[in-house]
Design an enzyme around this catalytic site. Structure first.
Site, short mmCIF file in Angstrom:
data_model
loop_
_atom_site.label_atom_id
_atom_site.label_comp_id
_atom_site.label_asym_id
_atom_site.label_seq_id
_atom_site.Cartn_x
_atom_site.Cartn_y
_atom_site.Cartn_z
N GLY A 65 -11.95 18.37 -2.09
CA GLY A 65 -13.17 18.20 -1.31
C GLY A 65 -14.28 17.52 -2.07
N SER A 107 -17.96 17.74 -8.89
CA SER A 107 -17.23 19.00 -8.69
C SER A 107 -18.18 20.01 -8.08
CB SER A 107 -16.67 19.53 -10.00
OG SER A 107 -16.18 20.85 -9.81
N THR A 112 -13.75 22.68 -12.10
CA THR A 112 -12.42 22.09 -11.87
C THR A 112 -11.94 21.38 -13.12
OG1 THR A 112 -12.87 21.92 -9.53
CG2 THR A 112 -11.22 20.41 -10.39
N GLU A 243 -6.43 22.55 4.96
CA GLU A 243 -7.27 23.63 4.44
C GLU A 243 -7.92 24.47 5.55
OE1 GLU A 243 -9.60 22.73 0.76
OE2 GLU A 243 -8.84 20.72 1.09
N HIS A 259 6.28 -0.83 7.72
CA HIS A 259 7.38 -1.34 6.90
C HIS A 259 8.24 -0.21 6.36
CE1 HIS A 259 5.72 -5.43 7.07
NE2 HIS A 259 4.57 -4.77 7.16
N LYS A 352 -5.28 28.15 -9.17
CA LYS A 352 -6.23 27.89 -10.26
C LYS A 352 -6.24 29.07 -11.24
CE LYS A 352 -9.42 24.73 -7.81
NZ LYS A 352 -10.75 24.48 -7.28
C1 F6R Z 1 -12.04 23.78 -1.16
C2 F6R Z 1 -11.64 22.39 -1.40
C3 F6R Z 1 -10.87 22.04 -2.62
C4 F6R Z 1 -11.80 21.84 -3.83
C5 F6R Z 1 -11.00 21.40 -5.07
C6 F6R Z 1 -11.87 21.05 -6.26
O1 F6R Z 1 -12.91 23.86 -0.06
O2 F6R Z 1 -11.88 21.57 -0.56
O3 F6R Z 1 -10.13 20.85 -2.35
O4 F6R Z 1 -12.76 20.84 -3.52
O5 F6R Z 1 -10.11 22.43 -5.42
O6 F6R Z 1 -12.81 22.05 -6.52
P1 F6R Z 1 -14.35 21.63 -6.71
O7 F6R Z 1 -14.73 20.94 -5.45
O8 F6R Z 1 -15.08 22.91 -6.90
O9 F6R Z 1 -14.38 20.73 -7.90
#
Ligand code: F6R
Length: 358
Positions: A65, A107, A112, A243, A259, A352
């Site tokens: 996201g 992030s 992340t 999601e 293709h 995670k």
């Molecule tokens: C959760 C989402 C995930 C996070 C991803 C990275 O709503 O959409 O795809 O965006 O795990 O985490 P962030 O965004 O906190 O860096």
């Protein structure tokens, strides 16, 4: 489009039904998109960044996201991007990153690991760093290093902060000399999107485009095709189906799809329920438009339904966000029809935590 009137009454999407499933009110964050756009402009301004020159262009490093904003910004800028702009979704930066490159580390949580690794690499390479985050380790590191932080409000699911991440990428592109000023377009788009919220939101008619599409797609695997401007939006739709609705969804782009994937539809109905969605735009080249019509016709008997959805609005900001809004609402409505709370993404958190050894 699929959806008989009896289906319409059985599969209701009125505000009470939506609220009963959408326990954490993700809907409020989705329909908050116009307000988020305005607030995002203000937040970038409050970071008080002075322009600088990055002849090497810009990399937006982020995941999920928090990555989508870079990809959408790149699409919106189109030919107006005067330098390379790349959305990078991995641990490392492209080999061409130098001190002449700006790296925007994006992030939402600030925790992340892939994005933190890019932040460190960008520092080691001497690239110009900027961050956009609601806090976490990224904000701590940036503050300690004197790296600018564009703040994002807390309390969202990262994927619901799409407006903040996109505006940050557009504004950093402008500041580093890779893109034009977009503030006025963003403001005007916010007003336009208010109208679409009324047209497609929870209070819209049971036969609004968003609700009808949700009924047509809620028991199929959406295969979403984009092209050019709509390619990153097709990916956004896929991720939102994953999601929010907790269903598989796949994406591809035209003309490449014709293709390979075209042939893969040959026996699709024997394997499962697949729906085909084509995202179209007023700027899609005529030849690609012909491909959309032909492809849709050729796979039609194997798909549970096929849909060609046209972006709305005049500017690229309006057109991109019109489709983002529609996909976000649609995926939430599919979640409601499936009786699934759209907000939690527990398995991402589990993964995670397990990677972190906790
Ligand atoms: C959760 C989402 C995930 C996070 C991803 C990275 O709503 O959409 O795809 O965006 O795990 O985490 P962030 O965004 O906190 O860096």
């Amino acid at each position: 489009m699929a959806g008989s009137s009896s289906e319409t009454t059985e599969l209701r999407l009125d505000p009470v039904t939506i609220q009963a499933v959408d326990a954490s009110d993700l809907l409020a964050d989705i329909v908050g998109l116009p307000e988020h756009l305005r607030d995002a402009l203000w937040k970038v301004e409050s970071a008080n960044l002075q322009p600088w020159d990055s002849p090497g262009g810009m990399v937006v490093a982020g995941m999920g996201g928090s990555a989508v904003g870079g990809a959408l910004a790149r699409a919106m800028l189109g030919d107006h991007a005067s330098r390379p702009i790349l959305a990078s979704r991995t641990y490392g930066l492209p080999a061409w990153t130098t001190p002449d490159t700006t790296v925007l580390c994006s992030s939402y949580s600030g925790n992340t690991e892939e994005t933190l690794a890019c932040y460190e690499s960008a520092g080691a390479l001497g690239a110009r760093r900027v961050t956009v985050t609601s806090g976490g380790h990224l904000a701590e590191l940036a503050r300690a290093d004197g790296v600018p932080v564009i703040p994002v409000a807390g309390g969202f699911q990262p994927r619901a902060a799409v407006a903040y991440m996109t505006v940050a990428a557009l504004e950093v592109a402008r500041l580093c000399g890779a893109g034009p000023r977009m503030g006025a377009e963003i403001d005007v788009a916010a007003d336009y999107l208010e109208q679409l919220v009324v047209e497609w939101g929870a209070d819209s008619a049971e036969d609004s485009e968003a609700k009808m599409l949700a009924r047509a797609l809620h028991d199929s695997v959406p295969c979403i095709a984009g092209s050019g401007l709509t390619s990153p939006i097709a990916y956004r739709w896929k991720c939102q189906f994953n999601e929010n609705a907790k269903i598989p969804a796949f994406t591809h782009e035209l003309p490449e799809l014709d293709h390979n994937e075209l042939v893969g539809w040959q026996d699709a109905s024997a394997l499962g329920r697949f729906a085909a969605v084509f995202l179209d735009d007023s700027d899609t080249p005529p030849r690609v438009k012909e491909r959309i019509a032909l492809t849709s016709e050729l796979i039609g008997d194997q798909a549970t339904s096929t849909h060609v959805i046209e972006s709305r609005g005049r500017t690229t900001v309006e057109r991109v966000f019109s489709l983002v809004l529609l996909g976000d609402l649609l995926s939430l409505y599919v979640a409601v029809l499936r009786g699934t709370d759209p907000t939690p993404v527990d398995v991402i958190e589990t993964l995670k935590a397990r990677l972190a050894g906790t």
